[in-house]
Design a protein around this motif. Structure first.
Motif, short mmCIF file in Angstrom:
data_model
loop_
_atom_site.label_atom_id
_atom_site.label_comp_id
_atom_site.label_asym_id
_atom_site.label_seq_id
_atom_site.Cartn_x
_atom_site.Cartn_y
_atom_site.Cartn_z
N ILE A 178 6.79 -4.66 4.75
CA ILE A 178 5.67 -4.84 3.83
C ILE A 178 4.40 -5.19 4.60
O ILE A 178 3.33 -4.63 4.35
CB ILE A 178 6.00 -5.94 2.79
CG1 ILE A 178 7.14 -5.49 1.88
CG2 ILE A 178 4.76 -6.29 1.97
CD1 ILE A 178 7.57 -6.54 0.87
N TYR A 179 4.54 -6.08 5.57
CA TYR A 179 3.36 -6.50 6.33
C TYR A 179 2.80 -5.34 7.13
O TYR A 179 1.57 -5.14 7.19
CB TYR A 179 3.72 -7.67 7.26
CG TYR A 179 2.52 -8.29 7.94
CD1 TYR A 179 1.53 -8.95 7.21
CD2 TYR A 179 2.38 -8.24 9.33
CE1 TYR A 179 0.44 -9.53 7.83
CE2 TYR A 179 1.29 -8.83 9.96
CZ TYR A 179 0.33 -9.46 9.20
OH TYR A 179 -0.76 -10.05 9.83
N ARG A 180 3.67 -4.53 7.73
CA ARG A 180 3.20 -3.40 8.52
C ARG A 180 2.45 -2.40 7.63
O ARG A 180 1.40 -1.88 8.01
CB ARG A 180 4.37 -2.71 9.22
CG ARG A 180 5.00 -3.53 10.33
CD ARG A 180 6.02 -2.71 11.10
NE ARG A 180 5.37 -1.61 11.79
CZ ARG A 180 4.82 -1.71 13.00
NH1 ARG A 180 4.84 -2.86 13.64
NH2 ARG A 180 4.28 -0.65 13.56
N SER A 181 2.99 -2.15 6.45
CA SER A 181 2.32 -1.21 5.55
C SER A 181 1.00 -1.78 5.06
O SER A 181 0.00 -1.06 4.92
CB SER A 181 3.22 -0.90 4.35
OG SER A 181 4.40 -0.24 4.76
N PHE A 182 0.98 -3.08 4.79
CA PHE A 182 -0.24 -3.73 4.34
C PHE A 182 -1.33 -3.68 5.40
O PHE A 182 -2.49 -3.33 5.12
CB PHE A 182 0.06 -5.19 3.97
CG PHE A 182 -1.14 -6.08 3.96
CD1 PHE A 182 -2.10 -5.98 2.97
CD2 PHE A 182 -1.32 -7.01 4.98
CE1 PHE A 182 -3.22 -6.80 2.98
CE2 PHE A 182 -2.44 -7.83 5.00
CZ PHE A 182 -3.39 -7.73 4.00
N VAL A 183 -0.99 -3.99 6.64
CA VAL A 183 -1.98 -4.04 7.71
C VAL A 183 -2.53 -2.66 8.02
O VAL A 183 -3.74 -2.46 8.17
CB VAL A 183 -1.38 -4.69 8.97
CG1 VAL A 183 -2.36 -4.55 10.14
CG2 VAL A 183 -1.06 -6.16 8.72
N GLY A 184 -1.66 -1.68 8.15
CA GLY A 184 -2.11 -0.35 8.51
C GLY A 184 -1.83 -0.03 9.96
O GLY A 184 -1.03 -0.70 10.63
N GLY A 195 -1.74 -14.53 7.24
CA GLY A 195 -0.63 -14.19 8.12
C GLY A 195 0.50 -13.47 7.42
O GLY A 195 1.55 -13.21 8.01
N THR A 196 0.33 -13.16 6.12
CA THR A 196 1.32 -12.42 5.35
C THR A 196 0.62 -11.23 4.68
O THR A 196 -0.57 -11.00 4.90
CB THR A 196 1.95 -13.31 4.27
OG1 THR A 196 0.98 -13.58 3.24
CG2 THR A 196 2.44 -14.63 4.85
N ALA A 197 1.34 -10.55 3.82
CA ALA A 197 0.75 -9.42 3.11
C ALA A 197 0.15 -9.85 1.77
O ALA A 197 -0.42 -9.03 1.06
CB ALA A 197 1.79 -8.34 2.87
N SER A 198 0.29 -11.12 1.41
CA SER A 198 -0.19 -11.59 0.12
C SER A 198 -1.22 -12.70 0.30
O SER A 198 -1.15 -13.49 1.24
CB SER A 198 0.97 -12.09 -0.74
OG SER A 198 1.66 -13.14 -0.09
N THR A 199 -2.17 -12.72 -0.61
CA THR A 199 -3.19 -13.76 -0.58
C THR A 199 -2.60 -15.07 -1.07
O THR A 199 -1.49 -15.12 -1.59
CB THR A 199 -4.38 -13.36 -1.47
OG1 THR A 199 -3.89 -13.12 -2.80
CG2 THR A 199 -5.06 -12.12 -0.95
N LEU A 238 0.55 -2.85 -3.94
CA LEU A 238 1.85 -3.47 -4.11
C LEU A 238 2.91 -2.65 -3.39
O LEU A 238 2.81 -1.42 -3.30
CB LEU A 238 2.19 -3.57 -5.61
CG LEU A 238 1.16 -4.29 -6.48
CD1 LEU A 238 1.62 -4.31 -7.94
CD2 LEU A 238 0.90 -5.71 -5.97
N PHE A 239 3.93 -3.33 -2.87
CA PHE A 239 4.93 -2.67 -2.05
C PHE A 239 6.33 -3.08 -2.50
O PHE A 239 6.56 -4.20 -2.98
CB PHE A 239 4.76 -3.04 -0.57
CG PHE A 239 3.40 -2.74 -0.01
CD1 PHE A 239 3.11 -1.48 0.50
CD2 PHE A 239 2.40 -3.71 0.01
CE1 PHE A 239 1.86 -1.20 1.02
CE2 PHE A 239 1.15 -3.44 0.52
CZ PHE A 239 0.88 -2.18 1.03
N ASN A 240 7.29 -2.18 -2.28
CA ASN A 240 8.70 -2.56 -2.46
C ASN A 240 9.21 -3.15 -1.15
O ASN A 240 8.50 -3.14 -0.14
CB ASN A 240 9.53 -1.35 -2.92
CG ASN A 240 9.56 -0.23 -1.88
OD1 ASN A 240 9.31 -0.45 -0.69
ND2 ASN A 240 9.88 0.98 -2.33
#
Length: 596
Positions: free
Chosen positions: A320-326, A408-412, A493-495
């Motif tokens: 999830i984090y990798r997809s969020f960051v890009g 430091g995560t994918a969520s605020t 949003l991610f699975n």
């Protein structure tokens, strides 16, 4: 603590009565990521300045720390000063040898004010632990052994009298060293009794290397080195003026976190520091020196709790984090750059003559890190010339700096951000979480936004009183920025496999209450910054936090009211930030010691 930035304030509630403002308007704030857009406030719909928080009772007696202990940073700077003045040509080499043992000295613990869940300053840690005593003895011994490790180093300390063929002058040789180097290290001229006390430790061999090392070890473990001792100059009086050397040490540790330099020491020796013109000259010189920045950086970092930002790379293998960051992952250097961006904003504001309000609203980027510059949409800054202005009008200054937005995560973390605004920027206390509060930060799911999840978890029951009215609204307004501080209009949003499942629009509208009846429905960080600025609660809060930092203790609103009121007035007046710092030093209580 830093792994999950908001663990201790996840569901920050203790009943409605614990929350400021919850009795004013107990209505539901925010919802589930939908709803109509509120009308933004018109420019004329300004917030009234809040009443002054502090008042002066001239008859009140301020409390003082009985025996201020040097903070770890102050102690390290004092040790480096001692080495530099002992062996200036070899100081770097000596210091490198000492680094492993210096690292063993315990870190000061940041101490929150009563009723604050988080925050605090490390200067407030005045505790003495056995570990500190033991390590400091080892440190003093190691410094002494390095300074006397060879005949040449011993001779550089004591002079040629230590190696000549005569022995009759050895005691005088050691005493001269104590009156010179020893006085600078202990920060006052040594009396005859003090010189005798330390010299006697060397016994019958005053210039023997081992004997001199014993003297230095004792000196570096004496109260006069480890504490900032103030006797004053008028015995038996409830308040006594400080001596010139006590005043010099108080100034230097306040603004430079280190012992007096040669110029400040000279002003104490010739007495000019005790004159108004001499004091002002030294104060101006100290506040114009680059050495001030270390103290300012510490204040800003601890006040804004920058160290709570976790690593930006710890979750680099999480789908999830990798997809969020890009495609481009931030680095540890990016995290450091985020801190420095805030610190440099404060420093730039101060040296340019800017006010506390200017710091809040500063929209320049101060980073050379390409990743952070990309977040801000500006070129990297090389540190020279004017820093670039961030183009987005919604990037409104301090509230939207990446250091205060990243997680430091994918969520605020809207709860964390809301509490930071409420507690650190407005100095409003919020009740502690109940014992059964969750210890996991609310996170979005593959179908629910962060705001929806937070609202679902916190809007009902006793939690709703705090969260709906105090904590959540400022955090929801800042949802226009993602967990790296990037501006956004949708929340991806991610699975669990890191595949994007939805991208709903971000709802940044919230009904934000500041104080009394000052409440507005807003939908942008720029509007939130404007509300905070116009209320002048931020200025009052900065004054309160700087008092705590300067005095290494929590204020007494009655006993310290006069100084707090003056600091608040200066901060609210639009005067340069430097005047806030000067107010501490110019206040009558700074130049005297109270024994009441």
């Amino acid at each position: 603590m830093t792994l999950l930035r908001s663990v201790s304030i996840l569901l920050l509630c203790a009943g409605v009565a614990a929350c400021e403002g919850s009795a004013k308007n107990n209505h539901h704030v925010g919802g589930g990521g939908g709803g109509g857009e509120p009308e933004p406030p018109s420019p004329s719909d300004t917030i009234r300045p809040a009443p002054a928080k502090f008042s002066c009772d001239a008859s009140a007696v301020p409390t003082e720390l009985p025996l201020p202990r040097l903070s770890r940073r102050q102690l390290m700077n004092s040790l480096r000063f001692a080495v530099d003045h002992a062996l200036p040509g070899e100081a770097d080499a000596v210091w490198t040898k000492l680094t492993p043992i210096l690292a063993r000295y315990p870190t000061d613990q940041r101490t929150p004010a009563p009723s604050d869940v988080k925050g605090g300053f490390s200067r407030l840690d005045q505790s003495i632990q056995q570990t500190q005593v033991d390590v400091m003895y080892d440190v003093g011994k190691a410094v002494a052994q390095e300074l006397t490790s060879t005949d040449a180093r011993r001779d550089a300390l004591l002079g040629s009298c230590a190696s000549d063929s005569q022995t009759s002058n050895d005691r005088t040789c050691l005493e001269t060293f104590l009156r010179g180097w020893g006085a600078r290290v202990l920060r006052h001229p040594l009396s005859t009794a003090e010189v005798t006390l330390f010299a006697d430790i060397a016994g019958a061999t005053p210039v023997d290397k081992a004997a001199v090392a014993d003297v230095i070890t004792t000196l570096l473990n004496s109260p006069g080195f480890l504490y900032r001792i103030e006797h004053g100059t008028t015995a038996g009086q409830p308040a006594s003026p400080l001596s010139a050397f006590e005043l010099a040490a108080k100034l230097s540790y306040q603004f430079w976190q280190a012992p007096p330099d040669d110029a400040l020491w000279a002003s104490a020796e010739d007495g000019s520091l005790l004159t108004e013109s001499g004091f002002e000259a030294q104060l101006d010189r100290m506040l114009q020196s680059p050495r001030l920045r270390g103290s300012l950086d510490e204040f800003v970092s601890e006040w804004l709790r920058l160290d709570e930002l976790p690593s930006l790379v710890a979750l680099r293998n999480d789908p999830i984090y990798r997809s969020f960051v890009g495609a481009q992952m931030p680095t540890d250097a990016t995290r450091t750059a985020m801190f420095e961006d805030v610190q440099l904003s404060a420093w730039s504001t101060l040296v340019s003559g800017g006010s506390v309000s200017d710091f809040l609203n500063d929209r320049r980027s101060y980073t050379a890190d390409p990743f952070l510059a990309g977040i801000y949409g500006v070129p990297v800054w090389d540190g020279s010339g004017d820093a670039p202005v961030i183009p987005s009008q919604n990037r409104s200054g301090l509230l939207t700096r990446a250091a205060l937005l990243a997680t430091g995560t994918a969520s605020t973390r809207p709860i964390h951000k809301g509490y930071l605004v409420r507690n650190a920027l407005l100095c409003q206390q919020v009740g502690a979480p109940p014992p059964n509060a969750s210890d996991r930060p609310p996170a979005p799911t593959d179908r629910m936004t962060t705001r929806q999840v937070v609202t679902q978890l916190t809007s009902g029951g006793s939690c709703g009183g705090c969260h709906n009215n105090s904590i959540n609204p400022p955090g929801f307004v800042l949802e226009g920025f993602d967990a790296l501080g990037r501006e956004r209009g949708v929340e991806r949003l991610f699975n669990p496999q890191g595949q994007e499942t939805a991208a709903p629009s971000v709802d940044t509208s919230a009904d934000v209450w500041l104080y009394d009846s000052e409440q507005r429905v807003i939908s942008s960080a720029a509007e939130l910054s404007r509300m905070v600025d116009e209320s002048q609660l931020f200025e009052s809060c900065v004054a309160q936090h700087y008092f705590r930092f300067a005095h290494a203790r929590v204020e007494s609103t009655s006993g310290d009211g006069c100084l707090l009121s003056e600091l608040e007035s200066v901060a609210r007046s639009g005067a340069p930030m430097a005047d806030l710092l000067k107010t501490i030093a110019r206040h009558p209580t700074f130049k005297q010691r109270s024994f009441q």
